[in-house]
Design an enzyme around this catalytic site. Sequence first.
Site, PDB file in Angstrom:
ATOM      1  N   CYS A 137      49.543  55.111  93.742  1.00 26.91           N
ATOM      2  CA  CYS A 137      50.198  53.921  93.196  1.00 26.91           C
ATOM      3  C   CYS A 137      49.717  52.670  93.923  1.00 26.91           C
ATOM      4  CB  CYS A 137      51.715  54.052  93.316  1.00 26.91           C
ATOM      5  SG  CYS A 137      52.588  52.607  92.704  1.00 26.91           S
ATOM      6  N   CYS A 140      52.369  50.053  94.576  1.00 24.56           N
ATOM      7  CA  CYS A 140      53.275  50.376  95.696  1.00 24.56           C
ATOM      8  C   CYS A 140      52.588  50.175  97.043  1.00 24.56           C
ATOM      9  CB  CYS A 140      53.737  51.835  95.652  1.00 24.56           C
ATOM     10  SG  CYS A 140      54.108  52.491  94.051  1.00 24.56           S
ATOM     11  N   ASP A 141      51.369  50.642  97.165  1.00 25.58           N
ATOM     12  CA  ASP A 141      50.755  50.766  98.488  1.00 25.58           C
ATOM     13  C   ASP A 141      49.566  49.839  98.749  1.00 25.58           C
ATOM     14  OD1 ASP A 141      52.554  52.777  99.133  1.00 25.58           O
ATOM     15  OD2 ASP A 141      51.318  54.332  98.232  1.00 25.58           O
TER      16      ASP A 141
END
Length: 315
Positions: A137, A140-141
Amino acid sequence: MEKREYTRCLIVGSGPAGYTAAIYAGRANLSPVQYCGMQTGGQLTQTTEIENFPGYPKGVDGNQMMLELREQAARFGADIRDGEIVKVDFSRKPYVLTTDRGVEIEAETVIIATGASAKYLGLPDEEKYSGQGVSACATCDGFFYRNKTVAVVGGGDTACEEASYLAGLCSKVYMIVRKPFLRASDVMQKRVESNPKIEILYEHNTLGLYGEDGLQGAHLVKRKGEADEQRYDLPIDGFFLAIGHKPNTDVFKEWLDLDEIGYIKTVAGTPKTNVAGVFAAGDCADPVYRQAVVAAGSGCKAALEAERYLGELKA
Ligand code: NDP
């Protein structure tokens, strides 16, 4: 003998969609029963820190956030249980869903929030470096890889989107594409091809990852099995999988309309499925956004619709 229970609202799944549905259904006095599924807390328990969920200015650990959501749902009376739904019968009302422990639950309404799982290549190294360089992701990261070098695996729309997003943060983004062309839509192809920070490695496959104390690179092979096959190591700090997601909807496929990938089809803008009183929320019905905050919002909608449906049953 099998046990049979009754509830007005059964929630299947325990990510942000499931817990938000449980909070709303609990506050509406529906006394929801919630089954957490295979991975309690869902995909967010696999990420390290969540920085894009509103209300956490300093970020929050994924596991911590899910524990707090669970506590919040329990506070309003949700009966939260471990276990999975393994059998479904939507042919009669109340609907009957059976758990992996053989408990049959009669439910007037069902909120499906079973999520989706990112696909991985299946390399043992993916597990070894999970949370230490390997992610599925970028939204997300990606932030943790600012000014670093990363690779994105895949040649579809998701891979192109993730590569473009990462190019806004990272110094260099490689795309590892197994075919000699991208599968993505024209517009996405042009976007990555014209981005000077993105380099597309066509006809490449990943053999493994390496690094001490975190990821340092990937072992790649170009034109595997051909006379001019070439193997080499590519130094990278992050390895992002973007080879598709699989929605966790198999158990419902006999009853619900799904798209060709398996996402539950809902009436546009609502969580309603083709079965009255059965609602879908979160990633199991969302091939596009796949964000925790969107999932939470759709869990809220599903609980509000369940409440409305139960009100109409009574009338
Ligand atoms: P896709 O299935 O479209 O693409 C998957 C990509 O991963 C392909 O390039 C595929 O290669 C590659 N791949 C699959 N397995 C492996 C493997 N084992 N090793 C190496 N590469 C692999 O998935 P997406 O998630 O990209 O998209 C899913 C759907 O969602 C699509 O319909 C897409 O259009 C849509 N979508 C739309 C968006 C938008 O409109 N903004 C954004 C994101 C997705 P190969 O081509 O060789 O099979």
